[in-house]
Structures are given as C-alpha cells and as structure tokens.
Scaffold this active site. Structure first.
Site, mmCIF file in Angstrom:
data_model
loop_
_atom_site.group_PDB
_atom_site.id
_atom_site.type_symbol
_atom_site.label_atom_id
_atom_site.label_comp_id
_atom_site.label_asym_id
_atom_site.label_seq_id
_atom_site.Cartn_x
_atom_site.Cartn_y
_atom_site.Cartn_z
ATOM 1 N N HIS A 155 -45.126 -6.700 37.250
ATOM 2 C CA HIS A 155 -43.779 -6.510 37.804
ATOM 3 C C HIS A 155 -43.441 -7.507 38.912
ATOM 4 C CE1 HIS A 155 -43.170 -3.021 35.384
ATOM 5 N NE2 HIS A 155 -44.177 -2.383 35.919
ATOM 6 N N HIS A 158 -39.009 1.150 32.063
ATOM 7 C CA HIS A 158 -39.056 1.500 30.630
ATOM 8 C C HIS A 158 -37.665 1.885 30.115
ATOM 9 C CE1 HIS A 158 -43.447 2.627 31.724
ATOM 10 N NE2 HIS A 158 -43.282 1.326 31.605
HETATM 11 ZN ZN ZN Z 1 -44.751 -0.059 32.142
#
Ligand code: ZN
Length: 277
Positions: free
Chosen positions: A250, A72
C-alpha cells in the site's frame, strides 16, 4: 466510457479486519459526483489527498474521522467501472467479508446503473518508477489496465508472479494474507483484531493453515494485484496503464498514486486537461 452508479442502496455488514468491530457500509446511487465516503456526517471525496495511513491497509480520513481498509471495495468499484456512489460507513472500517473482493463484486455486478454522462479514463502517458528499499513499482503507458506483481516470499512459497490483464475472475477471489510468524507483530501494533482463518489466508512455515489451502496457486500475488487495483482507484477514475510491482504494498502504491496525481494537477494547470499525464 459511460459513468456508472448503483441502481439502489446496497449494504454490506461484517467485521473490520483491523479493529475487530462490527461495521456496516451502505452504498447509495449518485450522479457525476464521483465516489464520496461519509462517516459521522463528514464527507470524504475519494482522492490521494484523503489518504491518512498505508501501513497494513489503505485508510482515508478528514477532520479526525478515519475510514480504514477501503482498498478491496475500491478495487471492486474499479473492476466494475462504478464511478459514482455515496458510501456511508457506520463503523470505523470497511467490512473485510471473506478477505477478498468476491462478495462485494458478486452483489454489485447486478446492481449497476449506467449513467448518461461520460468519463475519460486516466491514461498513464510516461514511465514512472517508485522505489522503497528493495521494492519497486513501475507505471508505463498501455491501452488497458495490465498489472504484473512479483513476490519473493520466505520459505516454501518462494518467488511468485502473476499478470492481470483485465479479467476480474483472475483476482477477485484472492484473499488478504499474512505469515503466521508476523501475527505477533500485527497484534502488537493493535491491528488484525478481526483477522481469522475466515477472512485471511495464513501462510505457515511449511503449509497453508486454512482448510482447503489456496484458492489460486498464486493467491498472495493475485491479492497484491487486487490491492493495487483498489489503491489506483484513489485517483477517482478508471486507470489505463501497465504496472509492474516487485514486493510492493500500500505504501508504494500510494507514493505512485500521489506522483500521478501531482503530474495531473501540473498538466491541468498548463493545459486545462485533468484527464491524463
Ligand atoms: Zn488487501
């Protein structure tokens, strides 16, 4: 485009969503060195080669030192065009704040210093397709950063889709999310120890458990886009290209970034141009 750093030291403190520990990150100005993380005096230069885990978060590390959940903060650097900074981490994870990129963004946007030096964005020059089970991630040439994410969620959320066309406001408030039914598994893996309704959108069987519900109608897919914006920044420079992800996360993001990185390395060997593929 001009390189950018921070005007002065900027700090963020909070909890690590996975470790549950108190953690702090201090961001210092730097010029032309790229993004460098420091923990326990070990310097970790931002690169796909620094990635040590992509399960439930993107973690980087070196010589046994690990910094969890960098995605983030990286997304905010990418959105703001911050290309140079020293990021010292006092703890084992980047603080989760409210689960979105909002707090990092709000503070850092007023702390930017534009440098004299320029940086070439990384342009996707050819189509790349990454698949894993039924998930797919496609990259192709485009003059801007454009990301479409499509999710197929069980239950009442169903299929959701959103396209990000470069406006940070469209994704910056989207929080980390999880499904209520997955919480026992996450806990069993020793993760999510710092997770709560304060920093995670929890999707129950028939409703959102957070007071106030969702911040956007498609908050989960918008958060997935924020994650991809962050994971792409592992390449160390702003990226221009069109991306389509169906059920990606991810791991798929990392496989794509690794592929782009190896193409750049090959191209640079051939043409001495590390800027694009
Ligand atoms: Zn995230």
């Amino acid at each position: 485009m001009k390189r950018k750093t921070v005007k002065e030291k900027v700090s963020f403190e909070g909890k690590g969503i996975h470790t549950g520990e108190k953690t702090k990150v201090e961001i210092y100005p730097s010029e032309g060195e790229g993004i460098v993380f420091i923990k326990d005096s070990v310097e970790i230069k931002l690169s796909p080669e620094a990635v040590v885990n992509t399960s439930f978060s993107t973690d980087i590390g070196k010589e046994g030192v690990v910094i969890k959940t960098v995605e983030h903060l990286l997304a905010v650097f990418h959105l703001l065009g911050i290309t140079d900074a020293i990021v010292e981490v006092k703890g084992s994870e980047i603080p989760i704040m409210d689960g979105s990129g909002y707090i990092f963004y709000k503070v850092l946007k007023d702390k930017i210093r534009v440098l004299e030096k320029s940086i070439e964005p990384l342009k996707i020059r050819k189509r790349i397709v990454i698949r894993k089970n039924d998930a797919i991630l496609i990259a192709e040439p485009h003059e801007k950063l454009n990301i479409t994410y499509e999710g197929d969620f069980n239950g009442y959320l169903g299929r959701q889709k959103f396209t990000f066309k470069g406006n940070a406001k469209d994704i910056i408030l989207a929080r980390t999310f999880c499904f209520e039914e997955d919480i026992p598994l996450i806990k069993k893996l020793g993760l999510g120890r710092g997770g709560s309704l304060e920093n995670t959108l929890v999707i129950g069987h028939s409703k959102i458990l957070n007071k106030g519900g969702m911040r956007y109608k498609e908050e989960p897919v918008r958060h997935k886009i924020l994650d991809l914006v962050g994971d792409l920044y592992l390449l160390g420079r702003p990226v221009k290209g069109r991306f389509y992800s169906f059920k990606g996360g991810h791991t798929l993001n990392y496989l794509l970034v690794k592929e782009i990185f190896s193409e750049i390395s090959e191209t640079s060997l051939l043409k001495a141009s590390p800027l694009s593929i």
